[in-house]
Scaffold this active site. Structure first.
Site, PDB file in Angstrom:
ATOM      1  N   GLU A  32       0.894  -1.212   0.115  1.00 51.79           N
ATOM      2  CA  GLU A  32      -0.289  -0.573   0.722  1.00 51.79           C
ATOM      3  C   GLU A  32       0.961   1.710   0.070  1.00 51.79           C
ATOM      4  O   GLU A  32       1.536   1.416   0.728  1.00 51.79           O
ATOM      5  CB  GLU A  32      -1.537  -0.012   1.300  1.00 51.79           C
ATOM      6  CG  GLU A  32      -1.800   0.757   1.460  1.00 51.79           C
ATOM      7  CD  GLU A  32      -2.418   1.020   2.784  1.00 51.79           C
ATOM      8  OE1 GLU A  32      -3.547   2.435   2.960  1.00 51.79           O
ATOM      9  OE2 GLU A  32      -2.788   0.390   2.984  1.00 51.79           O
ATOM     10  N   ASP A  43      -5.907   8.598   9.632  1.00 49.97           N
ATOM     11  CA  ASP A  43      -4.420   8.285  10.418  1.00 49.97           C
ATOM     12  C   ASP A  43      -3.963   8.777  10.709  1.00 49.97           C
ATOM     13  O   ASP A  43      -4.165  10.134  11.713  1.00 49.97           O
ATOM     14  CB  ASP A  43      -3.382   8.888   8.808  1.00 49.97           C
ATOM     15  CG  ASP A  43      -3.401   8.401   7.856  1.00 49.97           C
ATOM     16  OD1 ASP A  43      -3.771   7.230   7.805  1.00 49.97           O
ATOM     17  OD2 ASP A  43      -4.050   8.693   6.790  1.00 49.97           O
ATOM     18  N   TYR A 148     -11.033  -3.845   3.412  1.00 47.72           N
ATOM     19  CA  TYR A 148      -9.893  -3.254   4.293  1.00 47.72           C
ATOM     20  C   TYR A 148     -10.906  -3.500   5.543  1.00 47.72           C
ATOM     21  O   TYR A 148     -11.632  -2.554   5.916  1.00 47.72           O
ATOM     22  CB  TYR A 148      -9.431  -2.319   3.909  1.00 47.72           C
ATOM     23  CG  TYR A 148      -8.564  -1.597   5.151  1.00 47.72           C
ATOM     24  CD1 TYR A 148      -8.322  -1.883   6.541  1.00 47.72           C
ATOM     25  CD2 TYR A 148      -7.266  -0.529   3.931  1.00 47.72           C
ATOM     26  CE1 TYR A 148      -7.235  -0.987   7.006  1.00 47.72           C
ATOM     27  CE2 TYR A 148      -6.573  -0.187   5.038  1.00 47.72           C
ATOM     28  CZ  TYR A 148      -6.452  -0.311   5.823  1.00 47.72           C
ATOM     29  OH  TYR A 148      -5.548   0.152   6.832  1.00 47.72           O
TER      30      TYR A 148
END
Length: 240
Positions: A32, A43, A148
């Site tokens: 990734e 994040d 995911y």
């Protein structure tokens, strides 16, 4: 075989694509590559620091893709970025020209997926422990390549244990999709990777990789860490 996808922020250091080769040599199945963004909302501290560092070097999404176009990595590259970048005209063509085969856009709502113009690129969708069953089924149907699975509510970052919610989410997803289910967010050690892979089809490891790079570790050292993750996954039986 359980799947292993390490993460790297593109443009983090000069010659950053050498890490891609190290990941491949260490047994990663795909990589990734994050396109640095000024406001990476999902994040945590480590990936935000990596994005800030890359941006301070003058890195742009275009420069990362240009670097990838000249790299000779033999495993699939999955780009990750935010909707502000992914929805720009021509983005899909730029991905294809760079040899990118997969895409993750964590802040793109499922209902707006139709606005993403990336023909030939597999878009993997995210599912969280809080996703209701009906929405989870939609994610399973709409995802490509893999799903995911976010192991815990919150942002990315290293953690000292695998959240119990990861086990529950992986089990729910495996009931509604035949795609590989990869667990990410907080997987930081080989032991945690093995624990996660026991209930999922593989793992995504980002902050633990980037912390090493930010602290100055080169491709050989970071590759050794990825190899330790691969070894842990190799001890886990593949069960559907």
């Amino acid at each position: 075989m359980k799947l292993l996808m390490p993460y790297i922020t593109g443009g983090i250091v000069p010659g950053w694509t050498a890490y891609l080769d190290a990941f491949e040599d260490a047994g990663a199945d795909m990589v990734e590559v994050g396109l640095p963004f000024s406001d990476p909302t999902v994040d945590g501290r480590t990936i935000q620091e990596a994005s800030d560092t890359a941006l301070a070097r003058g890195t742009t999404p275009a420069s990362v893709l240009e670097d990838l176009a000249t790299a000779r990595t033999g495993i699939p590259i999955v780009a990750s970025t935010y909707a502000n970048i992914a929805l720009r005209p021509g983005f899909g063509d730029a991905l294809t020209a760079a040899g990118v085969t997969g895409l993750i856009v964590p802040d793109l709502p499922l209902d707006e997926l139709a606005g993403l113009d990336v023909p030939g690129v597999q878009v993997s969708l995210l599912a969280s422990p809080a996703t209701p069953d009906d929405r989870l089924a939609e994610i399973g149907r709409g995802s490509q390549g893999f799903v995911y699975a976010i192991s815990i509510m919150g942002t990315t970052g290293e953690r000292d244990r695998l959240a119990p919610s990861a086990v529950t989410l992986a089990a729910r997803l495996k009931q509604i999709t035949d795609l590989p289910v990869l667990l990410g967010f907080g997987i930081s050690t080989p032991e945690q990777a093995g624990e996660a892979a026991a209930v999922a089809d593989g793992v995504i490891v980002g902050a633990a990789v980037m912390r090493r790079i930010l602290d100055g570790a080169g491709p050989t050292e970071v590759g050794a860490f990825v190899a330790s993750l691969r070894a842990a996954l190799s001890q886990v039986a593949t069960v559907r």
